[in-house]
Design a protein around this motif. Structure first.
Motif: not given
Length: 477
Positions: A24, A129, A237, A241, A244-245, A248, A259-260, A262, A461
């Motif tokens: 990240t 990605q 993270r 991430n 999450y990606q 998408r 979802g994201k 954090e 999640r």
């Protein structure tokens, strides 16, 4: 991992372009032009040259090709709208096709050096990605073993202590990430093969829910799809991430979005606690103590911890073993169709041979085995009704020395050792539920000890939030 010149360890962390950053941080530095992609790729290649003679985790490379790809990215006017992980170096496991590279599946039965023409569906999702794939990482034959010790080649070694296993079947990827050569690498999991090497190498390893990411062709052909693809990382993270990606690129409408993620959960959770395996083998003291200490940390954070029985039928270990044997039988019988036209079944290793014999002796049990395994997800779902997650060991005992799980060990001995070792991870594969491995201790031999969190189907999640919470209490990196 502390930098060491000792031949007992393999750490490549140094003050170069990669530094100590996770994927990240590197992605953010690339987008801000704080560092060039070429600098990062060259640093990774330099580290690989240092690590590889020690850990032996690269089965094929394309360094020059990726340096050219890096130069093209550096020539772009802006990377602001590029995919999140653009320019970050990675490896893809040797059972997943990448166009122009061979896929050997860790087996001498597959002729070496034949590049494939197409990139597999999941590899497309990963590479979309923005990652730059520097090569293919090692694995045991067909992913059947829990240690990356191919019979025909040198073993992959644990960067924390080179005399020990790096786990499997994504052991090559885990060794490359733990040594610092790359920050993130592909892994997949049909019985623990993301979580086991992550546990051995002190990494974060999330096996996603069935259907969370795109299935590869091999997974689609299974009577019960037990395989999930993902990554091994040095930070929660990075794993969060990545998921999450990945969403998408492709979002399964049958699953709630991750979802994201954090940080830690904001609400009090009810977490079950399992310390011993359903197969009757007692968890070793170091592993048990680590899980109990982790439970106390979660309790101190405000969560409720309650001992529970393993939520599955008592026949599960034997049923999974027979399914495992079915996969070996299928590969040996249909290798020319499944792997390569010149597949030579005479060259499969001792573990594959033994599993094939096991299936032939008990094939008549398969209808009942498949019926019970398919029911396992319903039994698990009922047991999880009142829980948000379950905390367990990843493995029955701490990481073994190389040789303990070699495919050259007589089959009956090896199989017994495997059932004592890899006895907590298969349930999530059969039920299709998510599970994550998080490092929480070190042994006197300088080997990580990890815990597993299992969740409800589709609820990555919560597991990622709990992993963030544990990472805030303890981190190896």
């Amino acid at each position: 991992m502390p930098v060491s010149d000792s031949p007992k360890t393999a750490s490549t962390f140094t003050n170069d372009a990669l530094g100590n950053d996770d994927a990240t941080a590197l992605a953010e530095r690339i987008r801000s032009r704080d560092v060039s992609v070429t600098e990062l790729i060259q640093a990774a290649i330099d580290r690989l040259h240092k690590a590889e003679p020690l850990v032996h985790s690269v089965v094929a490379e394309r360094y020059e090709q990726m340096l050219k790809a890096a130069a093209k990215l550096d020539a772009e006017d802006s990377l602001a709208d590029a995919p999140f992980f653009t320019g970050v170096p990675t490896f893809i496991k040797d059972n997943t096709d990448v166009a122009g590279m061979p896929t050997g599946q860790g087996s001498e039965a597959i002729p070496a050096g034949h590049p494939v023409k197409h990139t597999s569906p999941f590899a497309q999702q990963l590479l979309a990605q923005g990652f730059l794939c520097l090569g293919k990482s090692t694995m045991p034959e067909f992913g059947f073993n829990a240690s990356t010790e191919p019979a025909h080649d040198a073993p992959s070694r644990n960067p924390w202590n080179l005399a020990y296993s790096t786990g499997a079947s994504s052991g090559g990827s885990a060794a490359l990430v733990a040594s610092g050569a790359v920050p993130i690498a592909h892994a997949n999991d049909g019985g623990g093969s993301i979580r086991i090497p992550a546990a051995c190498c002190g990494l974060v390893g999330l096996k996603p829910s069935r259907g969370r990411v795109i299935d590869n062709d091999a997974a689609k052909s299974l009577p019960i799809n037990i395989v999930s693809d993902g990554v091994v990382t040095r930070s929660v993270r990075d794993t969060a991430n990545f998921i999450y990606q990945a969403e998408r690129y492709y979002r399964n409408p049958k699953l709630p979005a991750v979802g994201k993620v954090e940080g830690a959960p904001e609400k009090r959770l009810r977490i079950g606690l399992v310390l011993d395996s359903i197969n009757g083998h007692k968890t070793d003291e170091m592993t048990r103590n680590t899980v109990e200490a982790t439970a106390r940390k979660l309790e101190a954070q405000g969560h409720s911890i309650e001992p529970v029985a393993t939520p599955v039928n008592s026949s599960f270990p034997d049923d999974f073993a027979m399914y495992w044997a079915l996969l070996a039988f299928g590969m040996k019988l249909n290798g020319r169709k499944l792997a390569h036209p010149d597949f030579d079944k005479r060259r499969v290793d001792g573990l594959t041979q033994g599993l094939d014999r096991m299936f032939r002796r008990g094939f008549w049990k398969m209808p009942a085995v498949l019926w019970r395994l398919r029911r396992a997800r319903f039994e698990y779902a009922r047991a999880m009704t009142d829980f948000d997650a379950v905390l367990t060991p990843v493995l029955g005992h701490t990481t073994p020395r190389l040789g303990h799980l070699s495919p050259n060990v007589p089959f009956d001995t090896l199989f017994d050792r495997l059932t004592r070792y890899a006895n907590f991870t298969p349930l999530a594969n059969v039920t299709g539920t998510p599970a994550i491995s998080v490092p929480m201790a070190l042994t006197p031999e300088n080997l990580p000890v990890s815990v597993q969190l299992m969740g409800k189907h589709g609820d990555e999640r919560t597991l990622l939030q709990l992993a963030f919470a544990l990472e805030s209490e303890y981190s190896l990196w």
